[in-house]
Write a protein that holds these residues in place. Sequence first.
Motif, PDB file in Angstrom:
ATOM      1  N   GLN A  40      -6.058 129.942  86.120  1.00 42.93           N
ATOM      2  CA  GLN A  40      -7.283 130.730  86.277  1.00 42.93           C
ATOM      3  C   GLN A  40      -7.449 131.925  85.764  1.00 42.93           C
ATOM      4  O   GLN A  40      -8.660 132.350  85.533  1.00 42.93           O
ATOM      5  N   GLN A  41      -6.476 132.917  86.238  1.00 48.08           N
ATOM      6  CA  GLN A  41      -6.136 134.212  85.731  1.00 48.08           C
ATOM      7  C   GLN A  41      -6.524 135.103  84.433  1.00 48.08           C
ATOM      8  O   GLN A  41      -7.125 135.889  84.126  1.00 48.08           O
ATOM      9  N   ALA A  42      -5.822 134.364  83.881  1.00 48.54           N
ATOM     10  CA  ALA A  42      -5.498 134.142  82.460  1.00 48.54           C
ATOM     11  C   ALA A  42      -6.771 133.555  81.849  1.00 48.54           C
ATOM     12  O   ALA A  42      -7.424 134.712  80.720  1.00 48.54           O
ATOM     13  N   PHE A  43      -7.658 132.665  82.478  1.00 55.14           N
ATOM     14  CA  PHE A  43      -8.448 132.546  81.695  1.00 55.14           C
ATOM     15  C   PHE A  43      -9.415 133.464  81.986  1.00 55.14           C
ATOM     16  O   PHE A  43     -10.508 133.634  81.577  1.00 55.14           O
ATOM     17  N   GLN A  44      -9.745 134.116  83.009  1.00 50.37           N
ATOM     18  CA  GLN A  44     -10.755 135.006  82.999  1.00 50.37           C
ATOM     19  C   GLN A  44     -10.553 136.618  82.620  1.00 50.37           C
ATOM     20  O   GLN A  44     -11.416 137.091  81.945  1.00 50.37           O
ATOM     21  N   VAL A  95      -9.790 125.992  84.002  1.00 52.17           N
ATOM     22  CA  VAL A  95      -8.285 125.825  83.861  1.00 52.17           C
ATOM     23  C   VAL A  95      -8.525 123.928  83.471  1.00 52.17           C
ATOM     24  O   VAL A  95      -8.846 122.842  84.196  1.00 52.17           O
ATOM     25  N   VAL A  96      -7.628 123.574  82.490  1.00 53.95           N
ATOM     26  CA  VAL A  96      -7.594 122.497  81.445  1.00 53.95           C
ATOM     27  C   VAL A  96      -6.510 121.552  82.452  1.00 53.95           C
ATOM     28  O   VAL A  96      -5.094 122.035  81.765  1.00 53.95           O
ATOM     29  N   LEU A  97      -6.412 120.672  82.908  1.00 54.86           N
ATOM     30  CA  LEU A  97      -4.797 120.028  83.121  1.00 54.86           C
ATOM     31  C   LEU A  97      -4.935 118.946  82.542  1.00 54.86           C
ATOM     32  O   LEU A  97      -5.634 117.618  81.779  1.00 54.86           O
ATOM     33  N   LEU A 102      -7.485 124.510  74.267  1.00 53.62           N
ATOM     34  CA  LEU A 102      -7.203 125.817  73.875  1.00 53.62           C
ATOM     35  C   LEU A 102      -8.568 126.576  72.738  1.00 53.62           C
ATOM     36  O   LEU A 102      -8.425 127.481  72.850  1.00 53.62           O
ATOM     37  N   ALA A 103      -8.136 125.373  71.581  1.00 47.62           N
ATOM     38  CA  ALA A 103      -9.211 126.009  70.758  1.00 47.62           C
ATOM     39  C   ALA A 103     -10.968 126.221  70.973  1.00 47.62           C
ATOM     40  O   ALA A 103     -11.058 127.238  70.466  1.00 47.62           O
ATOM     41  N   ALA A 104     -11.074 125.553  72.059  1.00 44.60           N
ATOM     42  CA  ALA A 104     -12.302 125.749  73.171  1.00 44.60           C
ATOM     43  C   ALA A 104     -12.392 126.523  73.874  1.00 44.60           C
ATOM     44  O   ALA A 104     -13.397 127.028  74.526  1.00 44.60           O
ATOM     45  N   GLY A 105     -11.117 127.583  73.947  1.00 49.07           N
ATOM     46  CA  GLY A 105     -11.153 128.550  75.064  1.00 49.07           C
ATOM     47  C   GLY A 105     -10.730 127.809  76.316  1.00 49.07           C
ATOM     48  O   GLY A 105     -10.351 129.150  77.279  1.00 49.07           O
ATOM     49  N   ASN A 106     -10.083 127.285  77.284  1.00 53.67           N
ATOM     50  CA  ASN A 106      -9.394 127.459  78.037  1.00 53.67           C
ATOM     51  C   ASN A 106      -8.582 127.283  78.262  1.00 53.67           C
ATOM     52  O   ASN A 106      -7.718 127.821  77.299  1.00 53.67           O
ATOM     53  N   SER A 107      -7.771 127.550  79.651  1.00 53.98           N
ATOM     54  CA  SER A 107      -6.192 127.636  80.108  1.00 53.98           C
ATOM     55  C   SER A 107      -5.528 126.134  79.621  1.00 53.98           C
ATOM     56  O   SER A 107      -6.707 124.986  80.446  1.00 53.98           O
ATOM     57  N   VAL A 108      -4.564 125.657  79.833  1.00 55.24           N
ATOM     58  CA  VAL A 108      -3.452 124.389  80.017  1.00 55.24           C
ATOM     59  C   VAL A 108      -2.958 124.814  80.999  1.00 55.24           C
ATOM     60  O   VAL A 108      -1.867 124.889  81.145  1.00 55.24           O
ATOM     61  N   GLY A 162       0.148 132.229  80.954  1.00 54.74           N
ATOM     62  CA  GLY A 162      -0.757 132.021  81.391  1.00 54.74           C
ATOM     63  C   GLY A 162      -1.979 131.391  80.529  1.00 54.74           C
ATOM     64  O   GLY A 162      -2.671 130.185  81.310  1.00 54.74           O
ATOM     65  N   ILE A 163      -2.253 131.042  79.300  1.00 52.54           N
ATOM     66  CA  ILE A 163      -3.098 130.216  78.391  1.00 52.54           C
ATOM     67  C   ILE A 163      -2.192 128.576  78.637  1.00 52.54           C
ATOM     68  O   ILE A 163      -2.763 127.704  78.787  1.00 52.54           O
ATOM     69  N   PHE A 164      -0.387 128.352  78.085  1.00 54.41           N
ATOM     70  CA  PHE A 164      -0.697 127.745  77.992  1.00 54.41           C
ATOM     71  C   PHE A 164       0.949 127.226  78.873  1.00 54.41           C
ATOM     72  O   PHE A 164       1.948 128.416  78.750  1.00 54.41           O
TER      73      PHE A 164
END
Length: 489
Positions: A58-62, A151-153, A173-179, A206-208
């Motif tokens: 979440q932190q990485a996404f934000q 965050v996508v699971l 990831l291409a859409a900008g989510n973290s995973v 933190g993104i992958f």
Amino acid sequence: MAFNPDDIEYKKLHFVNGEFRSDKDSSFDYIRPSDQKKLDSIPNASKDLVDETVEHAQQAFQKSDWSNLKPRQRAKLLFKWADLIEKDVDYLSKIEAMNSTRLISETSQGDVFATADTIRYFAEWADKIEGQTTASSPNVLSLTIKEPYGVVLGITPWNFPIVQVAWKAAPALAAGNSVIIKPSEYTPLSIFRIAELSIKAGIPKGIFNYLLGEGSVTGSYLVNHPGIGKIAFTGSSATGSKIMADSALTGLKPVHLELGGKSPQVVFDDIQNIDETVSKIAAGIYLNSGQICTSGTRLIAHKKIADELVEKLIKIGSQKLPGVTWEDKTSLPPIVSKKQAERIEVLISKSVEMGAKVISGGSWHDTNYGGYFYKPTLIENVTQEMPVFKEEVFGPVINIDTFDDDNEAILKANHPTYGLAACVHTSNLNKAINLSKKIDSGMIWVNHWGYPDEFSHPAGGFKRSGIGKDMGSNGINEYYKEKAIWIPH
Ligand code: NAD
């Protein structure tokens, strides 16, 4: 490419916020499919580690620049990741073969490249996503924009481990989510290399992330976590249903589900080249020893050619050589686990008790490898009440049925509960179109079996076979939510 599996180094660690992590909670045994050797004890990611990982993601996404990066910049990093994966083919193809039921001859020629190309395909989408302006009064600007979920699971099965990681992670990831990926506990060893290469490519920490563990332990903690924004799942229909119910009760998280199938291969008597058609049917049921969601497990052949097809299919099956995944000559890989092997036996023996007739195979190859190798098996006299009709067998097992006319073929091709893929073999275009429209399956392949190497083809099923699509424009859109904006001026 044959190799010694004991020379292959691996990590049995989780990957959180750019670092490999251990965990002291419970563990599970990793048993190598080819020889059933217990290779290691692997830690289940604990609830604490799940909480920590979701927090980091979440932190990485934000806070990281990932979702705010110019989309083309995100694409460039994903391309770099794909290039590194492809360059690593020598190592990755070996660890993938050692780890799973995938043959080295296939991982080194197919899986690693399919993984890299899937990432490239979705990288290309990063700057092509569009919202819309909607009809509104003259003094209003009304539009929609698409935004990542957060965050996508991604929860993946064991049959194509690294390819499945790319199918989930790349569009997210291409859409900008973290995973966060939760790979199958049966094949936990190859994902670490994909993670290492993500950092080398410059994808921010933190993104992958990935967490190892059993579905009922780590998988369940993750699904129920309120910080997950979206769940993308591939696996069995039973687990998919549970995940959908759990996610509904813990925050109504959106889910898309790629599940099982009982796919028909319908063959008309007008096919031009019977040998060519039989080799496609055989690939549809013998590849990965039938452990593929889209395996063509029901042959529905025109009465005039059924005997010849069956005879040729038995011949191809008899030429399949059982063996360990790390030998080049193997063409019949192992069944993934003892549990799965026992399941195959039960499904077949119960069906035989109910009147099904095994006309070829129906038993185990006698080898010294230690793994379970089921003989290519053809079954006749199958009725809709039998387990081999109702359930996925996930072995090299095909039911044989026949038809007289198009209507009977359509009736038999439509399964009451599954609808993943269907093949229609004919040289008559009208028949091909007619059946394509009337068979209730998510994917119809004409004179072909298998997901094509064109990633624009939406993959997914109907009914118990799933909800939503992987791949294609549908695939990338699964990872965005659409916001409506209304601006009076
Ligand atoms: P599975 O459903 O047992 O497990 C899939 C994943 O779900 C694993 O990672 C597992 O650990 C996890 N899991 C299990 N229980 C869970 C829970 N309660 N909460 C969260 N996660 C949980 O499936 P499998 O045996 O690994 O894979 C084979 C199945 O996958 C077959 O049914 C096959 O048809 C299907 N499959 C479908 C597709 C497709 O695209 N439709 C592709 C490949 C495989």
